[in-house]
Design a protein around this motif. Structure first.
Motif, short mmCIF file in Angstrom:
data_model
loop_
_atom_site.label_atom_id
_atom_site.label_comp_id
_atom_site.label_asym_id
_atom_site.label_seq_id
_atom_site.Cartn_x
_atom_site.Cartn_y
_atom_site.Cartn_z
N SER A 123 0.81 -1.23 0.00
CA SER A 123 0.00 0.00 0.00
C SER A 123 0.83 1.27 0.00
CB SER A 123 -0.91 0.01 1.24
OG SER A 123 -1.62 -1.19 1.38
N ASP A 182 -8.99 2.17 -3.47
CA ASP A 182 -7.75 1.59 -2.93
C ASP A 182 -7.73 1.68 -1.41
OD1 ASP A 182 -5.99 0.74 -5.17
OD2 ASP A 182 -6.16 2.83 -5.78
N ASN A 209 -7.57 -1.40 1.24
CA ASN A 209 -6.59 -1.52 2.32
C ASN A 209 -7.28 -1.80 3.65
OD1 ASN A 209 -4.57 -0.90 0.46
ND2 ASN A 209 -4.49 1.26 1.02
N SER A 256 1.63 -0.04 -6.87
CA SER A 256 1.20 0.76 -5.72
C SER A 256 1.22 2.22 -6.14
CB SER A 256 2.14 0.55 -4.53
OG SER A 256 3.42 1.11 -4.81
#
Length: 487
Positions: free
Chosen positions: A219, A346, A350, A445
């Motif tokens: 991440s 995203d 996460n 990422s």
């Protein structure tokens, strides 16, 4: 943490009185853990996000007061730097579609805020460190006007007795100094909260520590600081150094840093608060009039003001939280180690990975943290911050393994099982864990995308390349297309 504190000076008597009150708070907290009824039914989860502000050219916009006035929404709050704001989402239950609720409410709030921010010449960006920050922004004048921040800066510098030194070696090397905590303002994060019972708190915290390295690896979203390509998650070393109250001599003596991964697995939430009191002097020794023992013995719930304020100035990557809602106390683990973005999708992916993994590990018959040393977890954390998707981490029963491979082969099934335990609908698990899966397959990422784009502009001035790439980033951010699908 964000409590208003008036600007003031503290005498020696203030500090003595405050220390005694913090210790009284700690004694009452220990008694509450034995006797009080904490809210443990149907645990809530939460999400907070810190954002950066830029102008039309991609440079930092020091306009958070104007932006917040234009937004006029209590969910948005001031942050440390004038180029930061924060949004706090309403808590949600994962079994009631909490992940989708977080995504929908976050997108709706940010889109509405963006429309209003544009009118005062600012745009929001979800990224860990603004790549276009320059030395000229690292001045005391860049702090927000909240007296708490100026006071905190003064207390940290006074404790150090000298300017703050930032020295980070990555792909390139950066060495600079600062006479305030403005470098801390460069670090913006997303915070995930999970409510837990006192009995299960240690397991949730240990689980969060054990997976911290993997979280960071897949991440990472902070590759640049002051024009230099450094770590893939440069926020980690920057934050560790920007709030360090220790002189070089105190570091050599082994004094603990205020930004702290920790040094051991715990058996109770009390361990963490007790460490806070034992190891760290108060930065903001503001003392309240509440007598916590009187409140508890009269059937009330003590605020434990001093213990909570002190906890807010010790920056654990997984922080314990004592809070009160509706007159009932509760405990949370606050996961603070990830940057925001690159997109809302995203960010929620996460969150799904974290909520799922910690739940699975807590419910496992043999705790993961009984199979690995704490130092191995800490090493994973810093290696992942430095290397991102290229990081090799240690995992029990496997040894050294590429983090993306570990997630694909071992951890995604665990996270899915954990989300099932939370009662997360299957379509939500499929969507969000699918984003993590595809990100790992592509070894993509926010950091890797940004670095590659800047390198493609190799002939340009570094700051020109950073500005142009940041504007490209912002455009794709608004699409909510996950970063692994960006061109």
């Amino acid at each position: 943490m964000g409590e208003e504190v008036a600007n003031q000076e503290f005498s020696r008597a203030d500090r003595t009185r405050h220390r005694e009150k913090v210790r009284r708070n700690l004694d009452v907290f220990a008694r509450m853990l034995r006797e009080a009824a904490f809210d443990t039914d149907d645990p809530m989860t939460g999400l907070e996000m810190e954002l950066n502000l830029i102008d039309d050219a991609g440079d930092p916009a020091l306009k958070n007061a104007e932006v917040l006035e234009a937004i006029a929404d209590p969910d948005f709050q001031t942050e440390l730097g004038q180029f930061n704001i924060e949004i706090n989402l309403a808590p949600a239950k994962l079994r009631e579609g909490g992940l989708s609720t977080f995504e929908d409410s976050l997108r709706r709030s940010l889109n509405d805020a963006e429309e209003k921010a544009v009118k005062v010449g600012a745009h929001q960006v979800m990224i860990g460190i603004l790549p276009t920050l320059a030395e000229g922004h690292m001045k005391l004048e860049s702090l927000s006007s909240n007296p708490r921040y100026k006071l905190l800066s003064e207390q940290i510098l006074a404790a150090r007795g000298e300017d703050i030194t930032i020295s980070i070696s990555g792909r390139e090397r950066l060495t600079t100094t600062a006479d305030s905590i403005v470098p801390e303002a460069a670090c913006t994060s997303t915070q995930f909260h999970v409510q837990t019972s006192p009995d299960q708190f240690a397991a949730y915290w240990n689980a969060a520590q054990a997976i911290a390295g993997v979280q960071l690896a897949v991440s990472a979203n902070s590759p640049y600081l002051l024009g230099k390509e450094l770590w893939r998650e440069t926020r980690i070393p920057l934050f560790e150094q920007a709030t360090d109250t220790r002189s070089e001599e105190l570091k050599a003596q082994g004094v603990r840093p205020r930004v702290w991964f920790g040094e051991r697995w715990i058996t109770s939430v009390f361990d963490l608060f007790e460490e806070n009191v034992r190891y760290f002097p108060a930065l903001l020794p503001v003392t309240d009039e509440e007598d916590p023992l009187d409140v508890l013995e009269s059937g009330g719930t003590p605020e434990l003001h001093e213990l909570r304020l002190h906890n807010g100035t010790i920056y654990r990557w997984n922080r314990p939280v004592y809070d009160i809602a509706g007159g009932v106390p509760h405990l949370r683990v606050e996961n603070r180690l990830l940057a925001a973005g690159p997109t809302v999708a995203d960010t929620i992916a996460n969150a799904a990975l974290w909520f799922g993994l910690v739940r699975y590990l807590v419910e496992s018959e043999r705790p993961l943290w009984s199979q690995m040393s704490f130092s191995a977890a800490e090493e994973n954390f810093h290696v992942a911050a430095q290397m991102g998707v290229e990081a090799q981490v240690y995992w029990p029963g496997i040894g050294q393994v590429r983090a993306t491979e570990l997630v694909l082969r071992r951890l995604l099934p665990m996270a899915r099982a954990g989300l099932d335990s939370w009662g997360v609908p299957a379509e939500e698990s499929d969507r969000y864990l699918g984003i993590i899966e595809q990100r790992c397959q592509a070894e993509a990422s926010g950091s890797s995308w940004f670095v590659e784009r800047v390198r493609q502009r190799g002939g340009a001035d570094r700051y020109d390349a950073l500005r142009a790439t940041l504007l490209d980033y912002r455009e794709r951010m608004h699409s909510n297309e996950p970063v692994h699908a960006w061109d």
